[in-house]
Design a protein around this motif. Structure first.
Motif, PDB file in Angstrom:
ATOM      1  N   PRO A 202       0.830  -1.210   0.000  1.00 41.85           N
ATOM      2  CA  PRO A 202       0.000   0.000   0.000  1.00 41.85           C
ATOM      3  C   PRO A 202       0.859   1.253   0.000  1.00 41.85           C
ATOM      4  CG  PRO A 202      -0.855  -1.615   1.556  1.00 41.85           C
ATOM      5  CD  PRO A 202       0.473  -2.135   1.095  1.00 41.85           C
ATOM      6  N   GLY A 203       0.488   2.204  -0.845  1.00 44.47           N
ATOM      7  CA  GLY A 203       1.329   3.376  -1.033  1.00 44.47           C
ATOM      8  C   GLY A 203       0.658   4.684  -0.689  1.00 44.47           C
ATOM      9  N   ILE A 204       0.953   5.705  -1.496  1.00 44.35           N
ATOM     10  CA  ILE A 204       0.486   7.065  -1.273  1.00 44.35           C
ATOM     11  C   ILE A 204      -0.553   7.409  -2.332  1.00 44.35           C
ATOM     12  CG2 ILE A 204       1.160   9.493  -1.143  1.00 44.35           C
ATOM     13  CD1 ILE A 204       4.062   8.471  -0.608  1.00 44.35           C
ATOM     14  N   LEU A 205      -1.704   7.881  -1.900  1.00 39.13           N
ATOM     15  CA  LEU A 205      -2.737   8.360  -2.817  1.00 39.13           C
ATOM     16  C   LEU A 205      -2.795   9.881  -2.723  1.00 39.13           C
ATOM     17  CD1 LEU A 205      -5.104   7.807  -4.762  1.00 39.13           C
ATOM     18  CD2 LEU A 205      -6.601   7.710  -2.747  1.00 39.13           C
ATOM     19  N   VAL A 206      -2.535  10.551  -3.840  1.00 37.24           N
ATOM     20  CA  VAL A 206      -2.731  11.996  -3.951  1.00 37.24           C
ATOM     21  C   VAL A 206      -4.110  12.190  -4.573  1.00 37.24           C
ATOM     22  CG1 VAL A 206      -1.903  14.145  -4.947  1.00 37.24           C
ATOM     23  CG2 VAL A 206      -0.254  12.400  -4.213  1.00 37.24           C
ATOM     24  N   MET A 207      -4.986  12.859  -3.880  1.00 36.62           N
ATOM     25  CA  MET A 207      -6.395  12.876  -4.275  1.00 36.62           C
ATOM     26  C   MET A 207      -6.920  14.309  -4.356  1.00 36.62           C
ATOM     27  SD  MET A 207      -9.476  10.874  -2.329  1.00 36.62           S
ATOM     28  CE  MET A 207      -9.410  11.901  -0.850  1.00 36.62           C
ATOM     29  N   GLY A 208      -7.501  14.652  -5.496  1.00 31.66           N
ATOM     30  CA  GLY A 208      -8.072  15.977  -5.670  1.00 31.66           C
ATOM     31  C   GLY A 208      -9.243  15.946  -6.628  1.00 31.66           C
ATOM     32  N   HIS A 209      -9.944  17.073  -6.716  1.00 38.94           N
ATOM     33  CA  HIS A 209     -11.068  17.177  -7.664  1.00 38.94           C
ATOM     34  C   HIS A 209     -10.757  18.248  -8.700  1.00 38.94           C
ATOM     35  CE1 HIS A 209     -12.788  21.015  -6.065  1.00 38.94           C
ATOM     36  NE2 HIS A 209     -12.322  20.580  -4.903  1.00 38.94           N
TER      37      HIS A 209
ATOM     38  N   ARG B   7       7.164  15.532 -10.494  1.00 38.77           N
ATOM     39  CA  ARG B   7       8.180  15.767 -11.532  1.00 38.77           C
ATOM     40  C   ARG B   7       9.540  16.046 -10.906  1.00 38.77           C
ATOM     41  NH1 ARG B   7       4.344  19.500 -13.626  1.00 38.77           N
ATOM     42  NH2 ARG B   7       3.135  18.655 -15.364  1.00 38.77           N
ATOM     43  N   GLN B   8       9.553  16.918  -9.903  1.00 35.92           N
ATOM     44  CA  GLN B   8      10.817  17.311  -9.295  1.00 35.92           C
ATOM     45  C   GLN B   8      11.503  16.133  -8.610  1.00 35.92           C
ATOM     46  OE1 GLN B   8      12.436  20.098  -9.557  1.00 35.92           O
ATOM     47  NE2 GLN B   8      10.905  21.453 -10.457  1.00 35.92           N
ATOM     48  N   VAL B   9      10.722  15.302  -7.939  1.00 37.64           N
ATOM     49  CA  VAL B   9      11.297  14.127  -7.285  1.00 37.64           C
ATOM     50  C   VAL B   9      11.895  13.190  -8.332  1.00 37.64           C
ATOM     51  CG1 VAL B   9      10.729  12.055  -5.966  1.00 37.64           C
ATOM     52  CG2 VAL B   9       9.838  14.283  -5.243  1.00 37.64           C
ATOM     53  N   ALA B  10      11.178  12.979  -9.424  1.00 35.01           N
ATOM     54  CA  ALA B  10      11.677  12.088 -10.476  1.00 35.01           C
ATOM     55  C   ALA B  10      12.935  12.650 -11.140  1.00 35.01           C
ATOM     56  CB  ALA B  10      10.582  11.864 -11.517  1.00 35.01           C
ATOM     57  N   ARG B  11      12.926  13.956 -11.432  1.00 36.23           N
ATOM     58  CA  ARG B  11      14.087  14.570 -12.081  1.00 36.23           C
ATOM     59  C   ARG B  11      15.317  14.537 -11.184  1.00 36.23           C
ATOM     60  NH1 ARG B  11      10.765  19.826 -14.335  1.00 36.23           N
ATOM     61  NH2 ARG B  11       9.771  18.800 -16.123  1.00 36.23           N
ATOM     62  N   ALA B  12      15.096  14.535  -9.880  1.00 38.82           N
ATOM     63  CA  ALA B  12      16.219  14.464  -8.943  1.00 38.82           C
ATOM     64  C   ALA B  12      16.763  13.047  -8.816  1.00 38.82           C
ATOM     65  CB  ALA B  12      15.783  14.984  -7.572  1.00 38.82           C
ATOM     66  N   GLY B  13      16.118  12.100  -9.487  1.00 39.74           N
ATOM     67  CA  GLY B  13      16.571  10.709  -9.436  1.00 39.74           C
ATOM     68  C   GLY B  13      16.251  10.023  -8.124  1.00 39.74           C
ATOM     69  N   VAL B  14      15.247  10.543  -7.418  1.00 38.57           N
ATOM     70  CA  VAL B  14      14.861   9.971  -6.124  1.00 38.57           C
ATOM     71  C   VAL B  14      13.722   8.978  -6.338  1.00 38.57           C
ATOM     72  CG1 VAL B  14      13.925  10.462  -3.845  1.00 38.57           C
ATOM     73  CG2 VAL B  14      15.573  12.035  -4.887  1.00 38.57           C
ATOM     74  N   ALA B  15      13.931   7.771  -5.876  1.00 39.19           N
ATOM     75  CA  ALA B  15      12.875   6.755  -5.934  1.00 39.19           C
ATOM     76  C   ALA B  15      12.026   6.857  -4.670  1.00 39.19           C
ATOM     77  CB  ALA B  15      13.481   5.364  -6.063  1.00 39.19           C
ATOM     78  N   THR B  16      10.732   6.982  -4.824  1.00 39.67           N
ATOM     79  CA  THR B  16       9.873   7.033  -3.643  1.00 39.67           C
ATOM     80  C   THR B  16       9.883   5.679  -2.939  1.00 39.67           C
ATOM     81  OG1 THR B  16       7.898   6.430  -4.909  1.00 39.67           O
ATOM     82  CG2 THR B  16       8.390   8.776  -4.694  1.00 39.67           C
ATOM     83  N   ASN B  17       9.742   5.712  -1.622  1.00 36.51           N
ATOM     84  CA  ASN B  17       9.711   4.460  -0.859  1.00 36.51           C
ATOM     85  C   ASN B  17       8.467   3.634  -1.160  1.00 36.51           C
ATOM     86  OD1 ASN B  17      12.124   5.036   0.711  1.00 36.51           O
ATOM     87  ND2 ASN B  17      10.890   6.563   1.793  1.00 36.51           N
ATOM     88  N   LEU B  18       7.388   4.336  -1.494  1.00 36.59           N
ATOM     89  CA  LEU B  18       6.095   3.681  -1.700  1.00 36.59           C
ATOM     90  C   LEU B  18       5.546   4.028  -3.077  1.00 36.59           C
ATOM     91  CD1 LEU B  18       4.439   4.504   1.759  1.00 36.59           C
ATOM     92  CD2 LEU B  18       5.405   2.293   1.038  1.00 36.59           C
TER      93      LEU B  18
END
Length: 375
Positions: free
Chosen positions: A75-82, A124-135
């Motif tokens: 189970p990971g992270i849900l970013v949720m918006g309308h 985008r910024q996390v991906a461009r920094a080459g950081v893999a999310t834990n979840l």
């Protein structure tokens, strides 16, 4: 990862946000909401997400779910918006996109397209920094939050149930704080029925549904206390001024800090009766948002976010808030939820709706820090 080091650029973010804001997407126009979903889906696809289009129902627009590649299936992270707004098509001429010093204006920019967009920029910024999310990270954009999420509550709860954390980029509180709980909200449908007659020739023979509704509005709003509020926000009645109106409909809203207070408010609304024998008045219950009370999992998530904010040089005081969001549902489920992670600004739901431009990068770094470090 140090979020301070990420090269967020507010001006560049505004350029990306502008097409979102200029795509008017009122809740009740499913095609317009669909056009907004198209824009968001394309941006997410360019970021490498797998896009799923979820068909709308009950006359509302489609939703989109975007999943980012990740080796883990936990189970990971849900970013949720309308992506629906309260502004009808044709608002742009009166509330055009414009930058005025520290502020930027536009329909839906504050509630909540700005927060949604900064969440994508954080990814985008996390991906461009080459950081893999834990979840694993999933983004869910829905189409009917502004009317209580009648067609998407089941989707929201099902998706949230597959995640460990829910991050909701609704607008920040006025002091920059975040939301760790929300009040309970109930909606009601009202209908008054009278007796028709010719308003000029036979006025006394008629019984006006509008008059009955007016009486009931006063009675409803006078029930407001410190514990539970009542308001009527929608009225429809009459077609010909020379006819005594037979039917008048309306919608009411009740809000309470505690579920038991709302339950009493609901009972009081459903107990309303006509003011006389020659008219009718009926109340039926609409959609309800449950109270979201702070709990241990939410508190731990908040403390984690607060430490990130402190490292960025600002504070995010926790608050319980009125005004519902889809965080009501996930928080009430006991899933660790943090709301109010979006932009700072003001004028929501008005022709003065705006964001504070510098909050785009500041809040984007906070979101990036959460995405990169939650485990």
């Amino acid at each position: 990862m140090d979020p301070n080091a990420l090269p967020f650029d507010a001006d560049a973010m505004l350029q990306g946000l502008r097409p979102w804001v200029e795509c008017e997407s009122p809740t009740f126009d499913a095609a317009a909401v669909g056009r907004m979903m198209d824009i968001a889906a394309r941006d997410l696809a360019l970021m490498g997400a797998r896009i799923e289009r979820i068909a709308g129902r009950m006359g509302f627009g489609d939703c989109i779910r975007a999943s980012f590649p990740h080796p883990s299936r936990e189970p990971g992270i849900l970013v949720m918006g309308h992506l629906d707004t309260v502004h009808p098509i044709g608002t742009l001429p009166r509330l055009p996109w414009r930058r005025d010093g520290a502020r930027c204006y536009g329909p839906g920019i504050y509630d909540m397209k700005g927060g949604n967009y900064l969440s994508l920029e954080a990814l985008r910024q996390v991906a461009r920094a080459g950081v893999a999310t834990n979840l694993p990270v999933t983004v869910l954009f829905t189409s009917d939050e502004e009317v209580g999420s009648p067609s998407t509550r089941d989707l929201i709860e099902a998706e949230a149930g597959r995640h460990k954390y829910v991050l909701v980029p609704e607008p920040a509180r006025p002091d920059g704080g975040v939301v760790t709980g929300r009040y309970a909200i109930a909606r009601f449908n009202l209908e008054a029925t009278g007796r028709p007659s010719h308003a000029g020739a036979r006025l006394a023979d008629g019984r006006s549904a509008i008059r009955e509704m007016a009486r009931q509005i006063l009675a409803i709003e006078e029930m407001t206390t410190d514990d539970c509020t009542f308001s009527v926000g929608v009225i429809h009645g009459g077609q010909w001024v020379n006819c005594v109106t037979t039917t008048c409909t309306g919608e009411a809203l009740s809000m309470a800090k505690r579920q038991e207070d709302l339950d009493r408010g609901v009972a009081a609304m459903l107990a309303l009766r006509p003011s006389g024998n020659d008219v009718q008045f009926a109340v039926t219950r609409g959609v309800t948002r449950p109270v979201w009370e702070p709990d241990a999992s939410g508190a731990a998530l908040y403390e984690h976010a607060s430490r990130i904010a402190q490292s960025l040089g600002f504070a995010i005081p926790p608050q319980s808030a009125g005004g519902g969001s889809d965080g009501n549902f996930t928080g009430a489920m006991g899933i660790a939820t943090l709301d109010g992670l979006g932009v700072q600004g003001g004028g929501g739901h008005t022709l003065e709706e705006h964001i504070l431009v510098d909050s785009l990068a500041r809040r984007g770094r906070l979101m990036a820090g959460l995405l990169a470090t939650l485990a």
